[in-house]
Write a protein that holds these residues in place. Structure first.
Motif, PDB file in Angstrom:
ATOM      1  N   ALA A   1       0.826  -1.206   0.000  1.00  0.00           N
ATOM      2  CA  ALA A   1       0.000   0.000   0.000  1.00  0.00           C
ATOM      3  C   ALA A   1       0.861   1.258   0.000  1.00  0.00           C
ATOM      4  N   HIS A   2       0.515   2.178  -0.881  1.00  0.00           N
ATOM      5  CA  HIS A   2       1.268   3.424  -1.009  1.00  0.00           C
ATOM      6  C   HIS A   2       0.522   4.565  -0.329  1.00  0.00           C
ATOM      7  N   SER A   3       1.246   5.351   0.465  1.00  0.00           N
ATOM      8  CA  SER A   3       0.732   6.594   1.022  1.00  0.00           C
ATOM      9  C   SER A   3      -0.588   6.382   1.765  1.00  0.00           C
ATOM     10  N   GLU A   4      -1.645   7.113   1.398  1.00  0.00           N
ATOM     11  CA  GLU A   4      -2.930   6.969   2.092  1.00  0.00           C
ATOM     12  C   GLU A   4      -3.460   5.544   2.029  1.00  0.00           C
ATOM     13  N   GLY A   5      -3.093   4.819   0.981  1.00  0.00           N
ATOM     14  CA  GLY A   5      -3.540   3.432   0.867  1.00  0.00           C
ATOM     15  C   GLY A   5      -3.133   2.598   2.057  1.00  0.00           C
ATOM     16  N   GLY A   6      -1.991   2.949   2.678  1.00  0.00           N
ATOM     17  CA  GLY A   6      -1.559   2.233   3.869  1.00  0.00           C
ATOM     18  C   GLY A   6      -2.469   2.486   5.049  1.00  0.00           C
ATOM     19  N   LEU A   7      -3.033   3.698   5.149  1.00  0.00           N
ATOM     20  CA  LEU A   7      -3.974   4.007   6.226  1.00  0.00           C
ATOM     21  C   LEU A   7      -5.300   3.304   5.998  1.00  0.00           C
ATOM     22  N   VAL A   8      -5.751   3.289   4.740  1.00  0.00           N
ATOM     23  CA  VAL A   8      -6.992   2.592   4.402  1.00  0.00           C
ATOM     24  C   VAL A   8      -6.870   1.113   4.746  1.00  0.00           C
ATOM     25  N   SER A   9      -5.757   0.502   4.341  1.00  0.00           N
ATOM     26  CA  SER A   9      -5.537  -0.925   4.596  1.00  0.00           C
ATOM     27  C   SER A   9      -5.411  -1.201   6.083  1.00  0.00           C
ATOM     28  N   ARG A  10      -4.697  -0.334   6.771  1.00  0.00           N
ATOM     29  CA  ARG A  10      -4.487  -0.541   8.207  1.00  0.00           C
ATOM     30  C   ARG A  10      -5.784  -0.381   8.990  1.00  0.00           C
ATOM     31  N   TYR A  11      -6.613   0.572   8.592  1.00  0.00           N
ATOM     32  CA  TYR A  11      -7.916   0.739   9.250  1.00  0.00           C
ATOM     33  C   TYR A  11      -8.768  -0.506   9.021  1.00  0.00           C
ATOM     34  N   PHE A  12      -8.726  -1.042   7.807  1.00  0.00           N
ATOM     35  CA  PHE A  12      -9.453  -2.281   7.502  1.00  0.00           C
ATOM     36  C   PHE A  12      -8.997  -3.415   8.426  1.00  0.00           C
ATOM     37  N   ILE A  13      -7.689  -3.539   8.584  1.00  0.00           N
ATOM     38  CA  ILE A  13      -7.154  -4.610   9.424  1.00  0.00           C
ATOM     39  C   ILE A  13      -7.523  -4.403  10.889  1.00  0.00           C
ATOM     40  N   LYS A  14      -7.360  -3.182  11.353  1.00  0.00           N
ATOM     41  CA  LYS A  14      -7.498  -2.913  12.788  1.00  0.00           C
ATOM     42  C   LYS A  14      -8.937  -2.738  13.241  1.00  0.00           C
ATOM     43  N   SER A  15      -9.767  -2.156  12.397  1.00  0.00           N
ATOM     44  CA  SER A  15     -11.109  -1.778  12.847  1.00  0.00           C
ATOM     45  C   SER A  15     -12.248  -2.499  12.142  1.00  0.00           C
ATOM     46  N   LEU A  16     -11.969  -3.195  11.048  1.00  0.00           N
ATOM     47  CA  LEU A  16     -13.043  -3.843  10.292  1.00  0.00           C
ATOM     48  C   LEU A  16     -12.851  -5.354  10.191  1.00  0.00           C
ATOM     49  N   GLY A  17     -12.026  -5.916  11.071  1.00  0.00           N
ATOM     50  CA  GLY A  17     -11.854  -7.366  11.089  1.00  0.00           C
ATOM     51  C   GLY A  17     -10.961  -7.910  10.004  1.00  0.00           C
ATOM     52  N   GLY A  18     -10.157  -7.055   9.377  1.00  0.00           N
ATOM     53  CA  GLY A  18      -9.334  -7.500   8.262  1.00  0.00           C
ATOM     54  C   GLY A  18      -8.126  -8.330   8.629  1.00  0.00           C
ATOM     55  N   ALA A  19      -7.798  -8.426   9.916  1.00  0.00           N
ATOM     56  CA  ALA A  19      -6.610  -9.189  10.325  1.00  0.00           C
ATOM     57  C   ALA A  19      -6.716 -10.656   9.931  1.00  0.00           C
ATOM     58  N   SER A  20      -7.936 -11.152   9.795  1.00  0.00           N
ATOM     59  CA  SER A  20      -8.120 -12.564   9.455  1.00  0.00           C
ATOM     60  C   SER A  20      -7.924 -12.840   7.967  1.00  0.00           C
ATOM     61  N   SER A  21      -7.882 -11.783   7.148  1.00  0.00           N
ATOM     62  CA  SER A  21      -7.768 -11.992   5.706  1.00  0.00           C
ATOM     63  C   SER A  21      -6.517 -11.376   5.084  1.00  0.00           C
ATOM     64  N   ILE A  22      -5.677 -10.744   5.912  1.00  0.00           N
ATOM     65  CA  ILE A  22      -4.417 -10.173   5.422  1.00  0.00           C
ATOM     66  C   ILE A  22      -3.250 -10.914   6.068  1.00  0.00           C
ATOM     67  N   ASP A  23      -2.318 -11.373   5.248  1.00  0.00           N
ATOM     68  CA  ASP A  23      -1.141 -12.073   5.769  1.00  0.00           C
ATOM     69  C   ASP A  23       0.026 -11.103   5.943  1.00  0.00           C
ATOM     70  N   ARG A  24       0.437 -10.454   4.856  1.00  0.00           N
ATOM     71  CA  ARG A  24       1.550  -9.506   4.916  1.00  0.00           C
ATOM     72  C   ARG A  24       1.076  -8.118   4.489  1.00  0.00           C
TER      73      ARG A  24
END
Length: 282
Positions: A135-158
């Motif tokens: 993820a580049h720039s803001e994309g890293g925040l979007v991805s991180r919010y997904f992982i941290k706040s929307l249950g994305g940790a179960s579907s992201i490996d790296r």
């Protein structure tokens, strides 16, 4: 009306001033120190660390591994990430490019919810249990919010971020000031300002939740993320400063997507290898 017309021009001028190469890393706000800066700490990091081409076995392993989603940044059209996607495909990865809704100008949590749907589509179409994210720039925040706040940790490996203002950027603060507190109406700009309520919520608690393997890449010459150490993560993340291993390498904010040395770091992170940037990679 006049102020509205000159704000974009002033913002460009501010970014140009801040683009001057830095001579040293700038300290980030106080936060946990459990993270590691592998580019500086790893004594094996060297100019010849990673081979430029992948072996047949490495390509086969990538093809059989997780799909990779390249997540664009603010105003980042999908075609801008074509060169990075092409490099990954040559190395065998199955790659998708995700352009942020409304080019990332809107609310970051809303973009994250849309990204969640996209991740689900990629997993469904490939049968993969998890995906990897670059993820580049803001994309890293979007991805991180997904992982941290929307249950994305179960579907992201790296997770690999490139020049993401994890703790905000003074550039957004300056544009916010010039826009009389409105960031010229750009919601994402407001949210990426240092001290924003969005970042306070995102950075509360563990920076790197779940079993996700986190890597955050930054460059001293980043003209849009200031201070550059605000692109790091704590709590066990691997933080990579390109110039720690390659002090003569000049890489700007967009350059993180195009630069050969940075790509060797991305590839090593996706493979789970020790980070040894190849300073001579094109």
């Amino acid at each position: 009306m006049l102020l509205r017309k000159i704000v974009p021009a002033l913002a460009v001028m501010v970014a140009a001033v801040l683009a001057a190469p830095a001579t040293a890393a700038v300290a980030a706000p106080d936060r946990p120190s459990a993270s590691t800066d592998r580019s500086a700490a790893d004594p094996a990091a060297s100019a010849s660390g990673d081979s430029v081409t992948s072996t047949a076995a490495e390509i086969a392993a990538a093809a059989a591994g997780n799909p990779v989603i390249v997540v664009g940044g603010l105003s980042g059209i999908a075609s801008a990430y074509g060169p990075l996607a092409s490099r990954l495909r040559v190395d065998g990865y199955r790659v998708w490019v995700y352009q942020l809704p409304n080019l990332g100008l809107g609310d970051i949590p809303t973009s994250a919810r849309a990204f969640s749907s996209f991740v689900g589509q990629v997993r469904a179409s490939t049968g993969a249990a998890k995906v990897d994210v670059v993820a580049h720039s803001e994309g890293g925040l979007v991805s991180r919010y997904f992982i941290k706040s929307l249950g994305g940790a179960s579907s992201i490996d790296r997770y690999v971020s490139l020049g993401t203002p994890q703790y905000g950027t003074y550039v957004a603060n300056i544009v916010k000031f010039l826009g009389l507190g409105s960031c010229a109406g750009i919601v994402a700009c407001q949210q990426m300002s240092i001290g924003s309520s969005f970042l306070a919520g995102l950075n509360a608690g563990d920076d790197t939740p779940g079993a996700v393997r986190w890597t955050a890449v930054r460059t001293l010459q980043d003209e849009l993320v200031r201070p550059v150490d605000n692109a790091t993560l704590a709590d066990g993340a691997t933080n990579v400063l390109i110039q720690s291993a390659c002090p003569l390498r000049v890489v700007g904010h967009l350059g993180l997507v195009l630069d050969g040395t940075t790509y060797t770091v991305i590839r090593q992170a996706l493979r789970g290898e020790a980070i040894r940037p190849n300073c001579l990679a094109l």
